[in-house]
Design a protein around this motif. Structure first.
Motif, mmCIF file in Angstrom:
data_model
loop_
_atom_site.group_PDB
_atom_site.id
_atom_site.type_symbol
_atom_site.label_atom_id
_atom_site.label_comp_id
_atom_site.label_asym_id
_atom_site.label_seq_id
_atom_site.Cartn_x
_atom_site.Cartn_y
_atom_site.Cartn_z
ATOM 1 N N ASP A 1 39.538 -35.442 -69.407
ATOM 2 C CA ASP A 1 38.554 -36.523 -69.320
ATOM 3 C C ASP A 1 39.009 -37.678 -70.198
ATOM 4 O O ASP A 1 39.150 -37.522 -71.415
ATOM 5 C CB ASP A 1 37.182 -36.034 -69.772
ATOM 6 N N VAL A 2 39.239 -38.826 -69.573
ATOM 7 C CA VAL A 2 39.725 -39.997 -70.311
ATOM 8 C C VAL A 2 38.539 -40.922 -70.583
ATOM 9 O O VAL A 2 38.106 -41.689 -69.723
ATOM 10 C CB VAL A 2 40.824 -40.738 -69.524
ATOM 11 N N CYS A 3 37.982 -40.793 -71.762
ATOM 12 C CA CYS A 3 36.908 -41.679 -72.190
ATOM 13 C C CYS A 3 36.910 -41.722 -73.707
ATOM 14 O O CYS A 3 37.673 -41.008 -74.361
ATOM 15 C CB CYS A 3 35.559 -41.221 -71.642
ATOM 16 N N LEU A 4 36.065 -42.545 -74.280
ATOM 17 C CA LEU A 4 36.068 -42.738 -75.725
ATOM 18 C C LEU A 4 34.720 -42.474 -76.379
ATOM 19 O O LEU A 4 34.634 -42.419 -77.605
ATOM 20 C CB LEU A 4 36.512 -44.172 -76.052
ATOM 21 N N CYS A 5 33.666 -42.270 -75.567
ATOM 22 C CA CYS A 5 32.317 -42.245 -76.147
ATOM 23 C C CYS A 5 32.121 -41.144 -77.178
ATOM 24 O O CYS A 5 31.440 -41.351 -78.189
ATOM 25 C CB CYS A 5 31.267 -42.145 -75.046
ATOM 26 N N GLN A 6 32.712 -39.955 -76.940
ATOM 27 C CA GLN A 6 32.509 -38.880 -77.907
ATOM 28 C C GLN A 6 33.419 -39.005 -79.128
ATOM 29 O O GLN A 6 33.300 -38.236 -80.077
ATOM 30 C CB GLN A 6 32.687 -37.502 -77.261
ATOM 31 N N TYR A 7 34.327 -39.982 -79.098
ATOM 32 C CA TYR A 7 35.285 -40.167 -80.187
ATOM 33 C C TYR A 7 34.980 -41.384 -81.061
ATOM 34 O O TYR A 7 35.494 -41.501 -82.164
ATOM 35 C CB TYR A 7 36.698 -40.315 -79.615
ATOM 36 N N THR A 8 34.152 -42.306 -80.544
ATOM 37 C CA THR A 8 33.853 -43.516 -81.306
ATOM 38 C C THR A 8 32.653 -43.299 -82.216
ATOM 39 O O THR A 8 31.729 -42.547 -81.890
ATOM 40 C CB THR A 8 33.561 -44.710 -80.373
ATOM 41 N N SER A 9 32.648 -43.986 -83.323
ATOM 42 C CA SER A 9 31.547 -43.858 -84.277
ATOM 43 C C SER A 9 30.249 -44.447 -83.736
ATOM 44 O O SER A 9 29.158 -44.081 -84.182
ATOM 45 C CB SER A 9 31.925 -44.545 -85.595
ATOM 46 N N HIS A 10 30.346 -45.331 -82.750
ATOM 47 C CA HIS A 10 29.162 -45.979 -82.179
ATOM 48 C C HIS A 10 28.717 -45.355 -80.863
ATOM 49 O O HIS A 10 27.643 -45.670 -80.357
ATOM 50 C CB HIS A 10 29.440 -47.473 -81.965
ATOM 51 N N GLY A 11 29.522 -44.484 -80.271
ATOM 52 C CA GLY A 11 29.124 -43.772 -79.070
ATOM 53 C C GLY A 11 29.294 -44.531 -77.773
ATOM 54 O O GLY A 11 28.902 -44.027 -76.709
ATOM 55 N N HIS A 12 29.876 -45.729 -77.820
ATOM 56 C CA HIS A 12 30.143 -46.452 -76.582
ATOM 57 C C HIS A 12 31.568 -46.148 -76.096
ATOM 58 O O HIS A 12 32.377 -45.552 -76.817
ATOM 59 C CB HIS A 12 29.912 -47.953 -76.755
ATOM 60 N N CYS A 13 31.849 -46.583 -74.869
ATOM 61 C CA CYS A 13 33.059 -46.128 -74.177
ATOM 62 C C CYS A 13 34.262 -47.045 -74.370
ATOM 63 O O CYS A 13 35.158 -47.090 -73.514
ATOM 64 C CB CYS A 13 32.771 -45.971 -72.687
ATOM 65 N N GLY A 14 34.302 -47.791 -75.473
ATOM 66 C CA GLY A 14 35.439 -48.669 -75.678
ATOM 67 C C GLY A 14 35.356 -49.458 -76.969
ATOM 68 O O GLY A 14 34.511 -49.202 -77.838
ATOM 69 N N HIS A 15 36.231 -50.444 -77.048
ATOM 70 C CA HIS A 15 36.328 -51.301 -78.230
ATOM 71 C C HIS A 15 35.164 -52.286 -78.250
ATOM 72 O O HIS A 15 34.902 -52.986 -77.276
ATOM 73 C CB HIS A 15 37.655 -52.066 -78.207
ATOM 74 N N LEU A 16 34.476 -52.361 -79.382
ATOM 75 C CA LEU A 16 33.309 -53.230 -79.498
ATOM 76 C C LEU A 16 33.658 -54.590 -80.090
ATOM 77 O O LEU A 16 34.451 -54.688 -81.029
ATOM 78 C CB LEU A 16 32.241 -52.585 -80.382
ATOM 79 N N GLU A 17 33.052 -55.622 -79.512
ATOM 80 C CA GLU A 17 33.066 -56.973 -80.066
ATOM 81 C C GLU A 17 31.613 -57.447 -80.104
ATOM 82 O O GLU A 17 31.033 -57.769 -79.056
ATOM 83 C CB GLU A 17 33.910 -57.924 -79.195
ATOM 84 N N GLU B 1 35.911 -46.468 -85.174
ATOM 85 C CA GLU B 1 35.448 -47.552 -84.305
ATOM 86 C C GLU B 1 36.113 -47.543 -82.928
ATOM 87 O O GLU B 1 35.469 -47.838 -81.924
ATOM 88 C CB GLU B 1 35.692 -48.901 -84.992
ATOM 89 N N ASP B 2 37.395 -47.221 -82.879
ATOM 90 C CA ASP B 2 38.108 -47.250 -81.600
ATOM 91 C C ASP B 2 38.356 -45.867 -81.012
ATOM 92 O O ASP B 2 39.016 -45.733 -79.986
ATOM 93 C CB ASP B 2 39.446 -47.986 -81.756
ATOM 94 N N GLY B 3 37.848 -44.828 -81.653
ATOM 95 C CA GLY B 3 37.991 -43.489 -81.096
ATOM 96 C C GLY B 3 39.414 -42.967 -81.111
ATOM 97 O O GLY B 3 39.850 -42.308 -80.152
ATOM 98 N N SER B 4 40.144 -43.206 -82.182
ATOM 99 C CA SER B 4 41.569 -42.867 -82.210
ATOM 100 C C SER B 4 41.834 -41.370 -82.104
ATOM 101 O O SER B 4 42.931 -40.955 -81.713
ATOM 102 C CB SER B 4 42.212 -43.420 -83.488
ATOM 103 N N SER B 5 40.845 -40.533 -82.414
ATOM 104 C CA SER B 5 41.047 -39.092 -82.255
ATOM 105 C C SER B 5 41.200 -38.698 -80.792
ATOM 106 O O SER B 5 41.675 -37.602 -80.490
ATOM 107 C CB SER B 5 39.889 -38.313 -82.883
ATOM 108 N N ALA B 6 40.837 -39.600 -79.880
ATOM 109 C CA ALA B 6 40.951 -39.305 -78.450
ATOM 110 C C ALA B 6 42.392 -39.179 -77.998
ATOM 111 O O ALA B 6 42.673 -38.548 -76.968
ATOM 112 C CB ALA B 6 40.245 -40.391 -77.631
#
Length: 326
Positions: free
Chosen positions: A118-134, A87-92
Motif C-alpha cells: 500500500d503506497v500512502c503516507l497517512c499512517q506515517y505522517t504526524s498529521h495523518g494526511h496523505c502527503g506533504h503539507l503546506e 511531517e513527511d512520513g519518511s518511515s514509509a
C-alpha cells in the motif's frame, strides 16, 4: 388443462442444477487479504473495531500469509504502523520499517504469493494526511516525490504490486517513472483510481492509526455523489500506466464498479472496506444475521458487479466456507 411451458424454476430445482447454470462464481483465488504489521516480535493483538483482524508483528504476518496460501488465497496487501512518524512520513520508505520487512519475509516464505504494498503516507505522517503539507493543504506535486520513494522501497523489498491510495493527481505516472528508472519494470501498479471520501473507513483508521489530526480528506478523495468523475479518474490512471483499477469502497458503489467494468478492459479490483466488514461482524455477534450467508452473498455481489479482484478482511473465513461447499 393449461400447461405452463416457461418455468424458470426448473433451473433452481436442486443444488446440482443451480450449480450447473450459475452465472457468477466466487473463489478464494478472487481474494486479497489485508495485513496490518507492527514493530516488535510475537505480536498478535485483535483490533477492537475489527473482530478477528489483528495487528501482527512480521513473524506473525508471515504465518498469516502462509495460512492464506494454504487456503488458496493467492495475495496479501501489506499495511503498517511505523516505529516513528514525522511531517513527511519518511518511515514509509524506510527499509527497516515493518511493511518493507514483512514484504521481504513473506516473499521469502511463500515465493509464489502475490504481495501488494500500500503506497500512502497517512499512517506515517504526524498529521495523518496523505502527503506533504503546506499551510494545512496537501501539496500535490511535492507529495508525488514522496510516493515515488515509497513505491521504490516496496519494490526493493519484493512487492509484486504497488497500490497508490493517496488520490494525488499524476501519482501513477510518477510512480511508474520511478519504478522503471530503478529497474522495477515488472512491478505492477494497482491504482486506487476511484477512491471516495467515505464514512466506511472508520475502523481502518483505528487499525492503521491514520486518522487526520485536523479536517478531512475531501479535498483529494472523491465526492460520493459523483459517478462520471470516476470514469475520468480511471481514464487518467490507465493513460499514466496503471495495470489494475480499483474502486473503494465496494458495497455502496457497486453501480460505479459496473460502469468501470463496462468501460475498460483492465482488471478491476474492489476494496471491501473496514466499515463494511465491521457492520457484518457486529450484526452477526448480535445474532441478527447469518454471517456466512451474508458474507458470501456480499462478495458474490461484488463479483457479479464486475470485480475481478476483491480485497477483503473476510478472505480467510470466506475461503474456508467455500472449501466446505466444494
Amino acid at each position: 388443462m393449461y400447461t405452463q411451458k416457461l418455468r424458470p424454476r426448473r433451473m433452481r430445482i436442486s443444488p446440482a442444477m443451480r450449480a450447473m447454470v450459475r452465472e457468477t462464481t466466487l473463489s478464494a483465488k478472487d481474494f486479497v487479504y489485508p495485513l496490518f504489521v507492527v514493530p516488535g516480535e510475537n505480536i498478535k493483538e485483535e483490533i477492537p473495531s475489527m473482530p478477528n483482524c489483528y495487528h501482527l508483528s512480521v513473524d506473525n504476518a508471515v504465518k498469516a500469509a502462509q495460512e492464506c496460501w494454504e487456503l488458496g488465497i493467492p495475495s496479501v496487501e501489506v499495511f503498517g504502523l511505523p516505529e516513528y512518524k514525522d511531517e513527511d512520513g519518511s518511515s514509509a520508505w524506510d527499509m527497516t520499517s515493518p511493511v518493507q520487512r514483512a514484504i521481504k519475509a513473506i516473499k521469502e516464505a511463500v515465493p509464489e504469493m502475490m504481495v501488494v504494498g500500500d503506497v500512502c503516507l497517512c499512517q506515517y505522517t504526524s498529521h495523518g494526511h496523505c502527503g506533504h503539507l503546506e499551510d494545512h493543504y496537501v501539496d500535490n506535486d511535492k507529495t508525488l516525490k514522496l510516493l515515488q520513494k515509497v513505491a521504490v522501497s516496496q519494490a526493493k523489498a519484493g512487492a509484486d504490486i504497488v497500490a497508490p491510495s493517496d488520490m494525488m493527481d499524476g501519482r501513477v505516472a510518477a510512480i511508474r517513472e520511478a519504478l522503471d528508472e530503478a529497474g522495477y519494470v515488472n512491478v505492477s501498479i494497482m491504482s486506487y483510481a476511484v477512491k471516495y471520501a467515505s464514512g466506511y473507513y472508520g475502523p481502518f483508521r483505528d487499525a492503521a492509526d491514520s486518522a487526520p489530526s485536523f479536517g478531512d480528506r475531501r479535498q483529494y478523495q472523491m465526492d460520493p455523489a459523483n459517478a462520471h468523475e470516476a470514469i475520468k479518474e480511471v481514464d487518467l490512471d490507465i493513460a499514466e500506466g496503471a495495470d489494475i483499477i480499483m474502486v473503494k469502497p465496494a458495497l455502496a458503489y457497486l453501480d460505479v464498479v459496473r460502469q468501470v467494468r463496462d468501460h475498460i478492459h483492465h482488471p478491476v479490483a474492489v476494496y471491501n472496506v473496514s466499515g463494511e466488514y465491521a457492520m457484518v461482524k457486529a450484526a452477526a455477534a448480535n445474532g441478527w444475521i447469518d454471517e456466512k450467508r451474508i458474507v458470501l452473498e456480499t462478495l458474490m455481489g461484488m463479483k457479479r458487479a464486475g470485480a475481478d479482484i476483491i480485497i477483503t478482511y473476510h478472505a480467510i473465513d470466506a475461503a474456508k466456507w467455500l472449501k466446505e461447499e466444494e
